[in-house]
Design an enzyme around this catalytic site. Structure first.
Site: not given
Length: 213
Positions: A93, A151, A181-183
């Site tokens: 993301m 994450i 901003g991540s996953r």
């Protein structure tokens, strides 16, 4: 089950109101350049914390994406909660994606484990083992176990968990979010197979990401 609030994640309301207030104050003092800067920040923050409603597919045996973003990995990987080797779908993301996360299937949260860690770029392989993260084990109606891991990334510094062990979720139900901003990694049970490709854009609660075999 948590529901949306006027299309904005509740965690973002204080930030949006504060920035809007600062914008009004600077505008009142006639500091137009600074006021415009804070106005832009207000719009960006509102955009980031948006939480739109989604049309959740009702196909039997379908699992939906837990996050908005782009598929960056589809590969066998060791499950962080069980150690089993399972197919893992990784969704990256960026700051422009919706960051509210949703359940892939209907089920019950059986386990939640938080892992403190670092803040490497979430697209890197080592982010799955080194970054700050939170893993959830979800048992569906057929007894299959799903693992989802939020994450934190290079910019993301806050993982939000909105559920607890024993919470029941509908398919597409909101369970948390990650700021900036991540996953999200989704580990599929053995009776499901992935139906997405690397590089594909997906939408939480809406895009079918896997199907029962």
């Amino acid at each position: 089950m948590y529901r949306g609030f006027i299309g904005v994640a509740p965690e973002g309301i204080p930030f949006i109101l504060l920035l809007a207030l600062v914008t009004i104050v600077f505008a009142a003092f006639g500091w137009k350049t600074v006021a415009l800067l804070f106005l832009a920040m207000t719009f960006f923050t509102g955009h980031f914390f948006r939480d739109p409603e989604r049309i959740v597919p009702q196909d039997p045996g379908a699992a939906v994406s837990p996050a908005d973003g782009k598929i960056v990995k589809v590969e066998p990987r060791s499950n962080p909660l069980t150690g089993e080797h399972q197919v893992c779908i990784s969704i990256f993301m960026n700051v422009f994606n919706v960051h509210v996360n949703r359940a892939p299937v209907e089920g019950t949260i059986r386990r939640i484990v938080y892992f403190p860690g670092k803040f490497f770029n979430a697209s890197l392989d080592k982010a799955s083992t080194d970054n700050e993260r939170c893993s959830y084990m979800l048992e569906d109606a057929n007894g299959s176990m799903w693992t989802l891991t939020q994450i934190a990334g290079l910019i993301a510094r806050r993982i939000v968990c909105r559920v607890e062990e024993g919470s029941k979720l509908q398919r597409g139900g909101r369970f948390g979010m990650i700021r900036f901003g991540s996953r999200v990694d989704l580990y599929l049970p053995q009776d499901y197979t992935s139906c997405v490709a690397i590089g594909q854009k997906v939408f939480a609660g809406e895009t079918v990401i896997a199907r029962r075999k």
